[in-house]
Structure formats: structure tokens, C-alpha cells
Design an enzyme around this catalytic site. Sequence first.
Site, PDB file in Angstrom:
ATOM      1  N   ARG A 146       0.939  -1.100  -0.027  1.00 35.92           N
ATOM      2  CA  ARG A 146       0.027   0.011   0.049  1.00 35.92           C
ATOM      3  C   ARG A 146       0.778   1.296  -0.010  1.00 35.92           C
ATOM      4  O   ARG A 146       0.693   2.199  -0.729  1.00 35.92           O
ATOM      5  CB  ARG A 146      -1.020  -0.087   1.256  1.00 35.92           C
ATOM      6  CG  ARG A 146      -2.283  -0.715   1.139  1.00 35.92           C
ATOM      7  CD  ARG A 146      -2.181  -1.928   0.433  1.00 35.92           C
ATOM      8  NE  ARG A 146      -3.418  -2.688   0.430  1.00 35.92           N
ATOM      9  CZ  ARG A 146      -4.159  -3.686   1.324  1.00 35.92           C
ATOM     10  NH1 ARG A 146      -3.174  -4.016   2.270  1.00 35.92           N
ATOM     11  NH2 ARG A 146      -5.004  -4.177   1.360  1.00 35.92           N
ATOM     12  N   ASP A 175       0.241  -6.416  -3.624  1.00 34.74           N
ATOM     13  CA  ASP A 175      -1.445  -6.023  -3.450  1.00 34.74           C
ATOM     14  C   ASP A 175      -1.696  -5.291  -4.410  1.00 34.74           C
ATOM     15  O   ASP A 175      -0.989  -4.877  -5.099  1.00 34.74           O
ATOM     16  CB  ASP A 175      -1.776  -5.582  -2.005  1.00 34.74           C
ATOM     17  CG  ASP A 175      -2.926  -6.016  -1.572  1.00 34.74           C
ATOM     18  OD1 ASP A 175      -3.919  -5.744  -2.280  1.00 34.74           O
ATOM     19  OD2 ASP A 175      -3.098  -6.582  -0.377  1.00 34.74           O
ATOM     20  N   HIS A 252      -6.945  -9.888  -4.156  1.00 37.00           N
ATOM     21  CA  HIS A 252      -5.778  -8.608  -4.005  1.00 37.00           C
ATOM     22  C   HIS A 252      -5.018  -8.753  -4.905  1.00 37.00           C
ATOM     23  O   HIS A 252      -3.695  -8.468  -4.654  1.00 37.00           O
ATOM     24  CB  HIS A 252      -5.336  -8.835  -2.619  1.00 37.00           C
ATOM     25  CG  HIS A 252      -6.187  -8.661  -1.373  1.00 37.00           C
ATOM     26  ND1 HIS A 252      -6.467  -7.092  -0.978  1.00 37.00           N
ATOM     27  CD2 HIS A 252      -7.051  -9.229  -0.741  1.00 37.00           C
ATOM     28  CE1 HIS A 252      -7.232  -7.049  -0.047  1.00 37.00           C
ATOM     29  NE2 HIS A 252      -7.544  -8.229   0.295  1.00 37.00           N
ATOM     30  N   ASP A 307      -6.665 -14.195   1.280  1.00 39.57           N
ATOM     31  CA  ASP A 307      -7.957 -13.639   2.023  1.00 39.57           C
ATOM     32  C   ASP A 307      -8.677 -12.750   1.043  1.00 39.57           C
ATOM     33  O   ASP A 307      -8.223 -12.495  -0.057  1.00 39.57           O
ATOM     34  CB  ASP A 307      -7.246 -12.783   3.147  1.00 39.57           C
ATOM     35  CG  ASP A 307      -6.327 -11.666   2.424  1.00 39.57           C
ATOM     36  OD1 ASP A 307      -5.781 -12.197   1.459  1.00 39.57           O
ATOM     37  OD2 ASP A 307      -6.443 -10.414   2.621  1.00 39.57           O
ATOM     38  N   GLU A 308      -9.861 -12.588   1.433  1.00 38.99           N
ATOM     39  CA  GLU A 308     -10.760 -11.639   0.850  1.00 38.99           C
ATOM     40  C   GLU A 308     -11.005 -11.897  -0.668  1.00 38.99           C
ATOM     41  O   GLU A 308     -11.317 -11.108  -1.579  1.00 38.99           O
ATOM     42  CB  GLU A 308     -10.505 -10.299   1.319  1.00 38.99           C
ATOM     43  CG  GLU A 308     -10.894 -10.095   2.746  1.00 38.99           C
ATOM     44  CD  GLU A 308     -10.362  -8.598   3.206  1.00 38.99           C
ATOM     45  OE1 GLU A 308     -11.057  -7.929   3.815  1.00 38.99           O
ATOM     46  OE2 GLU A 308      -9.163  -8.115   2.615  1.00 38.99           O
ATOM     47  N   TRP A 374      -6.949 -13.972  11.196  1.00 38.52           N
ATOM     48  CA  TRP A 374      -7.048 -12.809  11.243  1.00 38.52           C
ATOM     49  C   TRP A 374      -8.392 -12.149  11.748  1.00 38.52           C
ATOM     50  O   TRP A 374      -8.778 -11.302  12.376  1.00 38.52           O
ATOM     51  CB  TRP A 374      -6.802 -11.870  10.049  1.00 38.52           C
ATOM     52  CG  TRP A 374      -7.458 -12.049   8.843  1.00 38.52           C
ATOM     53  CD1 TRP A 374      -7.694 -13.203   7.823  1.00 38.52           C
ATOM     54  CD2 TRP A 374      -8.564 -10.990   8.371  1.00 38.52           C
ATOM     55  NE1 TRP A 374      -8.459 -12.954   7.206  1.00 38.52           N
ATOM     56  CE2 TRP A 374      -8.888 -11.672   7.007  1.00 38.52           C
ATOM     57  CE3 TRP A 374      -8.690  -9.876   8.602  1.00 38.52           C
ATOM     58  CZ2 TRP A 374      -9.899 -11.105   6.296  1.00 38.52           C
ATOM     59  CZ3 TRP A 374      -9.707  -9.033   7.898  1.00 38.52           C
ATOM     60  CH2 TRP A 374     -10.488  -9.756   6.853  1.00 38.52           C
ATOM     61  N   TYR A 399      -4.034  -5.889  15.064  1.00 39.87           N
ATOM     62  CA  TYR A 399      -4.113  -4.840  13.925  1.00 39.87           C
ATOM     63  C   TYR A 399      -3.375  -3.701  14.238  1.00 39.87           C
ATOM     64  O   TYR A 399      -4.258  -2.800  14.793  1.00 39.87           O
ATOM     65  CB  TYR A 399      -5.234  -5.088  13.137  1.00 39.87           C
ATOM     66  CG  TYR A 399      -5.375  -6.279  12.113  1.00 39.87           C
ATOM     67  CD1 TYR A 399      -4.810  -7.422  12.140  1.00 39.87           C
ATOM     68  CD2 TYR A 399      -6.062  -5.991  10.905  1.00 39.87           C
ATOM     69  CE1 TYR A 399      -4.953  -8.486  11.410  1.00 39.87           C
ATOM     70  CE2 TYR A 399      -6.174  -7.034   9.803  1.00 39.87           C
ATOM     71  CZ  TYR A 399      -5.539  -7.999   9.879  1.00 39.87           C
ATOM     72  OH  TYR A 399      -5.276  -9.120   9.196  1.00 39.87           O
ATOM     73  N   ASP A 401      -2.770  -1.066  12.447  1.00 40.33           N
ATOM     74  CA  ASP A 401      -3.373   0.055  11.778  1.00 40.33           C
ATOM     75  C   ASP A 401      -4.295   0.780  12.416  1.00 40.33           C
ATOM     76  O   ASP A 401      -4.999   1.739  11.957  1.00 40.33           O
ATOM     77  CB  ASP A 401      -3.585  -0.429  10.295  1.00 40.33           C
ATOM     78  CG  ASP A 401      -4.760  -1.355  10.440  1.00 40.33           C
ATOM     79  OD1 ASP A 401      -4.671  -2.283  11.031  1.00 40.33           O
ATOM     80  OD2 ASP A 401      -5.137  -1.689   9.213  1.00 40.33           O
ATOM     81  N   TRP A 448      -0.920  -2.936   8.397  1.00 44.08           N
ATOM     82  CA  TRP A 448      -1.377  -2.637   7.027  1.00 44.08           C
ATOM     83  C   TRP A 448      -1.114  -1.144   6.780  1.00 44.08           C
ATOM     84  O   TRP A 448      -1.383  -0.385   7.574  1.00 44.08           O
ATOM     85  CB  TRP A 448      -2.591  -3.017   6.933  1.00 44.08           C
ATOM     86  CG  TRP A 448      -3.192  -4.447   7.295  1.00 44.08           C
ATOM     87  CD1 TRP A 448      -3.492  -5.100   8.251  1.00 44.08           C
ATOM     88  CD2 TRP A 448      -2.989  -5.515   6.396  1.00 44.08           C
ATOM     89  NE1 TRP A 448      -3.641  -6.389   8.313  1.00 44.08           N
ATOM     90  CE2 TRP A 448      -3.250  -6.706   6.740  1.00 44.08           C
ATOM     91  CE3 TRP A 448      -2.151  -5.470   4.898  1.00 44.08           C
ATOM     92  CZ2 TRP A 448      -3.070  -7.996   6.388  1.00 44.08           C
ATOM     93  CZ3 TRP A 448      -2.117  -6.886   4.439  1.00 44.08           C
ATOM     94  CH2 TRP A 448      -2.607  -8.187   5.196  1.00 44.08           C
ATOM     95  N   THR A 449      -0.534  -0.661   5.581  1.00 47.18           N
ATOM     96  CA  THR A 449      -0.270   0.719   5.592  1.00 47.18           C
ATOM     97  C   THR A 449      -1.181   1.581   4.479  1.00 47.18           C
ATOM     98  O   THR A 449      -0.476   2.423   4.054  1.00 47.18           O
ATOM     99  CB  THR A 449       1.221   0.461   5.021  1.00 47.18           C
ATOM    100  OG1 THR A 449       1.314  -0.072   3.670  1.00 47.18           O
ATOM    101  CG2 THR A 449       1.941  -0.033   6.035  1.00 47.18           C
ATOM    102  N   GLU A 450      -2.326   1.174   4.557  1.00 52.38           N
ATOM    103  CA  GLU A 450      -3.271   2.212   3.803  1.00 52.38           C
ATOM    104  C   GLU A 450      -3.040   3.379   4.000  1.00 52.38           C
ATOM    105  O   GLU A 450      -3.121   4.521   3.242  1.00 52.38           O
ATOM    106  CB  GLU A 450      -4.738   1.793   3.823  1.00 52.38           C
ATOM    107  CG  GLU A 450      -5.134   0.581   2.954  1.00 52.38           C
ATOM    108  CD  GLU A 450      -5.175  -0.863   3.983  1.00 52.38           C
ATOM    109  OE1 GLU A 450      -4.252  -0.912   4.827  1.00 52.38           O
ATOM    110  OE2 GLU A 450      -5.585  -1.909   3.514  1.00 52.38           O
TER     111      GLU A 450
HETATM  112  C1  ACM Z   1      -6.642  -9.285   5.957  1.00 52.85           C
HETATM  113  O1  ACM Z   1      -6.747  -8.465   6.684  1.00 52.85           O
HETATM  114  N1  ACM Z   1      -7.267  -9.046   4.732  1.00 52.85           N
HETATM  115  C2  ACM Z   1      -5.962 -10.505   6.054  1.00 52.85           C
END
Ligand code: ACM
Length: 669
Positions: A146, A175, A252, A307-308, A374, A399, A401, A448-450
Site C-alpha cells: 500500500r 497487493d 488482492h 484472503d478476501e 485474522w 491489527y 493499523d 497494514w499501511t493504507e
Molecule cells: C486481511 O486483513 N485481509 C488478512
Amino acid sequence: MRKLLLLFFAGWCAATGTLPAQELLPRPRRAVFGKGTVRCNAVRRDCMPAETGAGARLLFSELFLDSIPEKGCPVLHLSVFSADSPEAYRLRITPDSVVVRAASGEGFLRAAQTLRQLSDGKRLPCCTIEDSPAYAWRGAMLDVSRHFFPLSFLKRQIDALSRFKINRLHLHLTDAAGWRIEIKSRPKLTEQAAWRPQASWKAWWNGRRDYCTRETPGAYGGFYTREELKELVRYASLRGIVIIPEIEMPGHSEEVTAVYPELSCTHRPHGEADFCPGNEATFAFVEEVLQEVMEIFPSEYIHVGGDEAEKKAWPSCPLCQRRKEELDLASTDDLQAWMMRRVGDFLLARGRKMIGWDEITADSLSGNTVVMVWRGEERAAEAVRRGHDVILAPGSHCYLDSYQDAPHTQPEAIGGLLPLERVYSYRPGETLDAAGQRHVLGVQGNLWTEYIATEEHAEYMLYPRMLAIAETGWTGNRKGTYADFRKRAQAATDRLHRELGIRPFDLRKETGPRPESLTPLHHKAVGAKVSYRHTFSPYYPAAAEATLTDGLRGGWNHGDGRWQGFVGKEGLDVLIDLKQRQKISRVEVSFMQSAGAEIFMPAVLTFYTSDDGENFTPIGLFRKEPEKTDRPVYEQRIWKGKSRTRYLRVQALPGKQGGWIFADEIAVF
Ligand code: ACM
Ligand code: ZN
């Protein structure tokens, strides 16, 4: 000897309860401090056993002079002992000697890291320490997709994290926002998908989400070359840290399908998050990439995301449907499970094991796959039931972030609230039975670095919270008090700043909990019955019907169980029964806004009185379209006047942007 030592420790623990001021972090299993010190530059190093390892040798030579022992001077003795954990070690420091016994090179390194913490640069206190970790995996994850962080930053984090015996650095290398690892066979990944026109992830995400080349004016991004990553692996290894690379699939992956559109189901060169598992070209790509990843990273485990995955195009893709039919798979989830199994088998055939996020859990997964949890420990229970080992990194505690203090005092974050105390409160595997707990490899903190664009901001989010992860991973559920940890964390972050230039969050400036949440509010409607003309969301019920009149106000976080959430155009619409007709002069309703979570102030707020609960008289109306704010906002909306009523109806409606309304209390005076 061992028994005697244990008795001695048991006596000490009972007598004092906590460590003296030596500030070790993580807290060792057993430590006894005696009187006196030994001067580091007086200690001479005896010969080191072959097991010592390069990392420990390096640290010992930084701590002590490298010369032949002279008569009468204190000596550093190293020897090997057998223990359950390769990281186990024992230390005995007296005015005459520093005796280190360790189970392996890793153990010597952990001992040396403890000696460094004990040393003020000149002296070591006399003490006896017996130590080993609760968990073999004590990880930190950095999202370098990110926002991109240079190698020098990663090395500084390795220096810092290794001091606290963190032993895994998981790099989220790929990503949508950028591909960050050189792949020789697929140069387009770094030529075209490692750069974007906007530096800020938020601006990029809210815009067209384009990629560009390095040469484009204003291009933001970067990637690590193979040589840089190999150098990083060596650097980390010397400091007792294994680097775990993560390559995301099947979701992703917008940056990959932008440059190789044939790998998605639609072949659209923009915005396709998922690979097409029906297409053999996908597996050719994945295997080529993983082959090169394995050449760079010698780690036992390779992380493949999982994931996702939205899988939106899979149901209408002929290749995916053909694959599903051929394999007799019931659903798209089964198709993902099949893909992950195939990738896992590819790794296994080459001597590596797969890790994936908890969405990969499925009956068909091979038993040696490790699941990184997670979404919550219930996902760990599912995985261990199927025989998988797990690494615990639940968003609720790991998490980093999320905001670490009152959001209005902090730089913009993705949302949520995770102060140091909550990170420290995590008891890994507490919800699992004894058999399940044996499958827990360890814990991990994820950054996570959004919303984290700079090195300084990343360090501010990492420290001191990563220290709580380090202590949880090392000590497991035999942690001490938070107050004791907080003191040590403060001292440790001060030292990180002094010695490594790390810029942590300063605990001295912590605001702490929302003051309103600390004391109950007394008002006329406490305990009054509330009827919902439009019910609250089952996802955010708080204390259900009691919430809005229980005298308890929420904290900074909408998910803390005190805030009640309403979604839909009917908003919040409740009737409070005051039991008898009575005077009212003031009504206060507190709302919160957290635009990132789609929670907004109401646009229209109406107060009504009623004597029968059916016919209403409006007594107050507020109208204001909510403004989007970067950080959460907490506001009371107050009606003041003179009225008599038995029932009070409060109706709060959302504005044009829709979303949620959250309230914690309706106070009547
Ligand atoms: C995640 O936070 N989607 C692994
Ligand atoms: Zn497809």
C-alpha cells in the site's frame, strides 16, 4: 541442581512478585537479581562453542572485548545444554564471570539480546536468568504494497524488533496498490505494476487506481531487487529473524491482472482483483513467481495470501465453470480451496510449506498448511479441528493499523481502536481447548499501511504496540500486570529512540479512554423502557433494549459494546417511556461519526413528546447534513426547553450519504 534452582526461583517469586527495575522486555521466565555489577569492558571472551552462531558472535563481540582472558579478570563462558526449545538459554552474571548456556545458536542469540537489554553500555547487573519462549512464532507483518518502504527502513525495524526477540518478519509484498518484488521471468510486474500516479494510497484508491512506469513524472512506488531481498534475508538471519514473503492470490491481485489481463476471468486490464483458477496460465504464473520467491527466501514457510477473494467473475467464467464441473466442486469457495491446495502441493514438492489467511481453511487443504488467523479465534478453532497449526493475529488485538489512542488526537487511521493495553490483554488461544492450543505456533502483529505513508508514521504505529506482541509471544499466558509492562515499554521505546532513532508513539502523551465512558450518567430516563420503532442492527446491538437508557456512554470505538448501530433510511427511531407524565427541560443524545466505517452524524434529528405513545408533538428539530471528516467525531445533540410528557420519541435520520447512525445514550433531565 535444577530442582534447587527452581525452589530458589519459587521462593523469590513469592517474596517479590515482580522484577526489579531492570526493565527486561519480554519478561524472562525466571530472573533473580543479586547485588553488584560487572564491567562489560573488563569481561574477556573465552572460546565460543561451534553452536554459538554468527548472530550471537556478533552481539557478544559488540558487548565484550575480544581478547584472551587474563588472570583475575571476569570471563564470558559459553556452553550448550539441551532443552525443549532451541531458543532456551540461561544466564548467570557474577562479579567474576558471565556464564551463558544455550540450547542452540538461536538460544545464544536470545541470551545475547537479553545481555544487551541488561547492559547500560558499561555494566551488567549480577543476576541469574532462566528463559525460553512460550511460542516459536513471534511475528511482525509489514505491508509494503500500500505504501513502499525502503530497505534501510526494513533493516532498522529488524534491528528494533530483534531486540524484543521477535523472530519472524512477514512482508506483504504484493497487493492491488503495488507489486514490490523483482521477478526475472515477469519483468512487467515491476516495470508497470510497482508504480502509481498518486503517492497517497487513499488518493489512489478513491481515484482511478491506475498504474504507471517509474519514468512517469510524479510516479510513486518501488520494489526490492532479488539482491536486495537476499541481503535483507542475511541481515535478518544474523539478528534471529526469518523473513516470510507473502504473494497474494487469488484475490488482492489487481496489479497483476492490470499487466497480465489474461490471468483474470474477464481479461479486463483494470480493476480485476482475482485470478482465474480455470485457466492453466494462472498456475504457470503463480509457479514461476513462487519458484523465484523460493530462490530468494530460504524460509520453511511461504505465505500465499488467500484472503478476501471476491470471486465475482468466477460463476460466469466458462473456464472456471469447466474446472468446477471436471473436479465435481460444489461452489466457488471449493474452487478456491482446490486452487490453494494445488499451490500448497507445489510448495510442498519443493520442500516448503504454505501459510494462508484464515479464508483458506477447507477440508481439502493439506494437513501441513498453516493458517494465519485474522478474523477471530473462532477461525482458529475451525482450522485446528481440521488438524492445521495456526498463527494468531486476530484484528481485535493484533491489527496495529487501528488507532492507538483517542482518534481525534491521532493521525488518520483506518478505524477501530487498539490501545497498547488492549494489545497486551490478548491471551492467545484462550478460546481453544487444550488440544487446539497445542496447534498454536504463535502470535503476530500486523501493520497494514493504507493510511501509513511515511517511515516515521509506520514506526509510530509499530511501537510500543509491537512490544506487547513480543511479550505475548514470548511469555504466552504467564504475563504480568499491564502497569508493569507499560513501565518497561516506556523505557524500551525511549531506548529505541536514543539508540536506533526510532520514532515511537509517546506513552506519556496518551489520552486514554473517552472520559464520558468512565463514569455513569444519572438522568431521569435511566432504566426507562425503550421501544424501537426501527430496530438496531444485529451487528451492533450493544446492550440491546437497555443500551440507550443504561447511563453508560461509549468509548472511542463504535464496536466497544456500548454504542448501538442503526442502518437504513429509517435511522434511529425510539420511544422512551418515562412511566409518568413529568417535567423535562433538557435531552442529550450522543452520536459518533467515523466516516471510514460509514458512520455519520444524523442529518435530521427530531424530538417529540406524547402522553399516549401514539400521538406525537414535535418539540425540537435539528437539520444539518453531516460533513465528512478524516477522524472520528463525538457530538452531543441537545434539546433545551420546558415541557411535560410521559413518552419521549427521538428520531435520527441519515443524510444523503446514507450509512450508519451510532448512539450510546439518550439522557433526559
Ligand atoms: C486481511 O486483513 N485481509 C488478512
Ligand atoms: Zn475464470
